[in-house]
Design an enzyme around this catalytic site. Structure first.
Site, PDB file in Angstrom:
ATOM      1  CD  GLU A 203      -3.109  -1.027   2.156  1.00 42.22           C
ATOM      2  OE1 GLU A 203      -2.976  -0.269   3.140  1.00 42.22           O
ATOM      3  OE2 GLU A 203      -4.110  -1.752   1.988  1.00 42.22           O
TER       4      GLU A 203
ATOM      5  CE1 TYR B  65      -9.124  -6.022   4.894  1.00 41.00           C
ATOM      6  CE2 TYR B  65      -7.989  -4.080   4.058  1.00 41.00           C
ATOM      7  CZ  TYR B  65      -7.952  -5.373   4.544  1.00 41.00           C
ATOM      8  OH  TYR B  65      -6.745  -6.014   4.681  1.00 41.00           O
TER       9      TYR B  65
ATOM     10  CD  GLU C  74      -3.885  -5.873   2.974  1.00 41.82           C
ATOM     11  OE1 GLU C  74      -4.721  -5.187   3.597  1.00 41.82           O
ATOM     12  OE2 GLU C  74      -2.659  -5.658   3.012  1.00 41.82           O
TER      13      GLU C  74
HETATM   14  O1  AHR Z   1      -5.050  -6.112   6.863  1.00 36.20           O
HETATM   15  C1  AHR Z   1      -4.933  -5.006   7.718  1.00 36.20           C
HETATM   16  C2  AHR Z   1      -4.221  -3.835   7.069  1.00 36.20           C
HETATM   17  O2  AHR Z   1      -5.034  -3.298   6.071  1.00 36.20           O
HETATM   18  C3  AHR Z   1      -2.918  -4.138   6.361  1.00 36.20           C
HETATM   19  O3  AHR Z   1      -1.828  -4.126   7.216  1.00 36.20           O
HETATM   20  C4  AHR Z   1      -2.828  -3.008   5.374  1.00 36.20           C
HETATM   21  O4  AHR Z   1      -2.108  -3.380   4.229  1.00 36.20           O
HETATM   22  C5  AHR Z   1      -4.252  -2.634   5.084  1.00 36.20           C
HETATM   23  O5  AHR Z   1      -4.470  -1.284   5.165  1.00 36.20           O
END
Ligand code: AHR
Length: 497
Positions: free
Chosen positions: A172, A243, A291
């Site tokens: 990131e 997310y 992720e």
């Molecule tokens: O998965 C948690 C965090 O989310 C990771 O460390 C990061 O890459 C992302 O922002």
């Protein structure tokens, strides 16, 4: 409500790369310490690896695990975590305001991957370090001996090289929160030079460049374009992260987030291909969605945690039933892009935004464990283009069909597997699909996961509150499949010859 699927055995999307069912272990919270590694606990083996956690991981069949971060990697010194434990330093860990003991490091992780029957996806620190350290780490891991770092590994008791094939060039790097955050131009150049050097050391490795941290980053699009402009020839994959959460308690919008993920993937593919066109390149960049998950439940409670302590219980989201529905839909989305998404990691694996939770006396499966397990164990083969005809609802991502589904053919096992989510919160779906091209098939299983309470969770005391069961109603008559998909449900329908 009625819906239908339309497939044709000749219209395929691509074969599933099993690495899309990967996961992630970061030095963060209780993922490593108290999660996969818990020396002295009667549940652990002689190396300190939790056997009850292995048992659950084996049920999912996780093909690849990303390590050691995440944000953690951006100030990590891998040398701290190798060699005699008594000499390993305790370090301040700024990414998660914790203290890292370094008791568990690279070699322990490699031993763990073997015991867990998985493979590593290793990240290098391009935050506070750079090409030189990445080269040294690769030499330590992949060169058999006779040089400084390969001999160092041998002196640590590992005669054979680890032969790690898959590497992430940082994490990131577009995020202002990232230690050593860079502009697209700075990162693209660093990724190109680091990648070039790493491939000089070991030409057989595969490299993942950092894409955007999510689709809402102000630099999204520009970042991908500029980074690839510089490192297109050196890298093999571009990463995506996302997310989702439901803080406003709007379940229809929440369940529509898979449409956002789908648009994110399509946009990144377009950018990769536009750089390809500009460069008149024959090479195709594929995607590593390394992720993805639901993450929001723990955000408030984490603000209360003490700083600068070892393994505080950070990011311990307790997942409910609606989270499992979205995770199911996100898995369907990844499968529907199997031609370009070759790697994906559910973030993360144990305790930290994870399908598996532990305490000192046991491990249990959260709700999201089940769609992940089904997709990984039953979703291997060739993805068929699956046209969905379904009523839609209006969401913040536009009109979204109530039915989300994908079909996978496994020629070896002579099975067809349909993963389907009914996002309608009050109505069942009567699904039909024409499988007349597949002679001699029958319905072998129809697994359903549903619950009257969208907020129901699994806990250590009550680990079976939200679990799947073979209670689905499906029939195949004269090649026409009829399935009953209960309102708010995750379904796996398996047809077998
Ligand atoms: O998965 C948690 C965090 O989310 C990771 O460390 C990061 O890459 C992302 O922002």
């Amino acid at each position: 409500m009625k819906a239908s699927l339309c497939i044709d055995r000749h219209f395929t999307i691509g074969s599933v790369d099993k690495r899309i069912f990967g996961s992630f272990i970061e030095h963060l919270g209780r993922a490593v310490y108290g999660g996969i590694y818990d020396p002295g606990n009667p549940l652990s083996d002689e190396r300190g690896f939790r056997k009850d956690v292995f048992e659950l991981i084996r049920q999912i069949d996780v093909p690849v695990v990303r390590y050691p971060g995440g944000n953690f990697v951006s100030a990590y010194h891998w040398e701290d975590g190798v060699g005699p434990r008594s000499l390993r330093p305790k370090r301040l860990e700024p990414a998660w305001t914790a203290v890292e003991s370094n008791e568990f490091g690279l070699n322990e992780f490699m031993d763990w991957t073997k015991a867990a029957n998985t493979t590593p996806m290793m990240a290098v620190n391009l935050g506070t370090r750079g090409a030189e350290d990445a080269k040294n780490l690769l030499e330590y891991c992949n060169i058999s001996g006779g040089t400084l770092y390969s001999d160092l590994r041998r002196s640590h008791g590992y005669q054979d090289p680890h032969n790690i094939r898959l590497w992430c060039l940082g994490n990131e790097m577009d995020g202002p929160w990232q230690m050593g955050h860079k502009t697209a131009g700075e990162y693209g150049r660093l990724a190109a030079e680091t990648g070039r050097l790493m491939k000089m050391v070991d030409p057989d490795i595969e490299l993942v460049a950092c894409g955007s941290s999510n689709r809402n980053m102000s630099t999204f699009g520009y970042w991908e374009d500029q980074v690839l402009e510089q490192c297109y020839d050196q890298v093999d994959y571009l990463s995506l992260h996302t997310y989702y959460g439901n803080p406003q308690d709007n379940t229809p919008d929440f369940l529509a987030c898979s449409a956002d993920m789908d648009a994110f993937i399509s946009s990144v593919i377009s950018i990769c291909d536009s750089v390809k066109a500009r460069k008149r390149s024959k090479k195709q960049i594929c995607l590593s969605f390394d992720e993805w998950n639901v993450w929001y439940h723990s955000k408030e409670q984490d603000k209360q945690l003490p700083r600068w302590v070892q393994c505080p219980p950070q990011l311990e989201d307790i997942y409910n039933f609606e989270d499992a529905l979205l995770v199911g839909s996100m898995l369907i989305t990844l499968l529907r892009h199997a031609d370009r998404v070759k790697i994906a990691c559910l973030a993360q694996l144990v305790n930290v935004i994870a399908p598996i939770m532990t305490d000192s006396t046991g491990a249990w499966a959260q709700t999201i464990f089940y769609p992940y397990m089904h997709a990984s164990c039953l979703g291997r083969g060739t993805v068929l283009q699956t046209q969905i005809q379904s009523p839609c609802y209006e969401s913040r991502y536009g009109d979204v069909p109530y039915l989300d589904a994908v079909t996978i053919e496994n020629e070896e096992e002579e099975t067809l597997t349909i993963f389907a989510v009914n996002k309608n919160l009050s109505e069942d779906i009567e699904l039909t699909a024409d499988f007349r091209q597949y002679e001699g098939y029958h319905v072998s299983r129809h697994i359903v996961m549903t619950h009257s309470d969208l907020k129901a969770v699994n806990t250590k005391k009550n680990p079976n509150e939200v679990i799947p069961a073979d209670t689905g109603i499906s029939s195949l008559e004269n090649g026409i499949l009829s399935s009953h998909l209960p309102s708010k449900s995750w379904n796996v329908i398996i047809l077998k010859k």
